[in-house]
Design an enzyme around this catalytic site. Sequence first.
Site, PDB file in Angstrom:
ATOM      1  N   LYS A   1       0.806  -1.222   0.000  1.00 41.79           N
ATOM      2  CA  LYS A   1       0.000   0.000   0.000  1.00 41.79           C
ATOM      3  C   LYS A   1       0.841   1.275   0.000  1.00 41.79           C
ATOM      4  CE  LYS A   1      -4.223  -1.845   2.052  1.00 41.79           C
ATOM      5  NZ  LYS A   1      -5.279  -1.632   3.074  1.00 41.79           N
TER       6      LYS A   1
ATOM      7  N   ASP B   1      -9.714   3.190   1.768  1.00 44.92           N
ATOM      8  CA  ASP B   1      -9.776   2.544   3.090  1.00 44.92           C
ATOM      9  C   ASP B   1     -10.509   3.404   4.109  1.00 44.92           C
ATOM     10  OD1 ASP B   1      -8.579   0.089   2.606  1.00 44.92           O
ATOM     11  OD2 ASP B   1      -6.563   0.805   3.056  1.00 44.92           O
TER      12      ASP B   1
END
Length: 277
Positions: free
Chosen positions: A65, A101
Amino acid sequence: MDRYAVIGQPIAHSLSPRIHADFAQQTRIALEYEAIEVSQAALEQELSKLHRAGYKGLNVTLPHKVSVAAFCETRSERAKLAGAVNTLVRSDTGWNGDNTDGEGLIRDLRDNLDIEVRGRRVLLLGAGGAARGVIGPLLAQSPAELVLSNRNPWKPEALAEHFKPVGALRPCTHLALKGDRFDLIINATSAGHSGEMPRLPGQLLAEGGACYDLSYGSAHAPFHAWAESQNASLIADGIGMLAEQAAVAFELWNGVLPRTDALIAVLHKALWEFGAA
């Protein structure tokens, strides 16, 4: 038929293919979605390969990420703020990076669990890529206080400085939490994947408080046990956030936001049956 994938390492356990198959059925959009294991060393090469192969979008999970951001042609403002990317959208010449997210977490807390962040004291455990993706959206909800705790102080202090333009973040070590009480404790560490739980002092959860874990399945078990010892009024794993962030990514790719409520229930049932087996 448009092609999509989730990349990470390990990746075989990923529920993303199942989630996006549900979204495709809901929206009647024909697509193919797969899980592709990619090592850190091969990340840049694999991104180029998938782009050449015509993939329309990618989800990104551990451990990529943070590092995948360096290979993005552009990044959304929320991805820049997070310093982490979990969604890639194809352009003619490369990949545009985004981070869904935080929006996924807030949607799950607010819409599915009826957990209020505004005016509450919130503790976020961990200072890695998962935590970075949710700090900005949590601050945007105007908590009474957001505390970022890690084993050592350096990462939380750096993140507090980074996020200062959007809100106040109190950095500290896990052990320095002694004597604090929080209304909501969110676990963004990866300790559960090793069957462990960060070392924390005594009672940290206020009466009636809730505990939320970004992990799910067996990785959620250590935090769940700890939350029970804190007498949490509600304990939630990350299945809801997983589905919600995936729905936002699906909307970025296809312009349609799918429903998640029935899917979340199905995924929880599937995990329970798998664990029982």
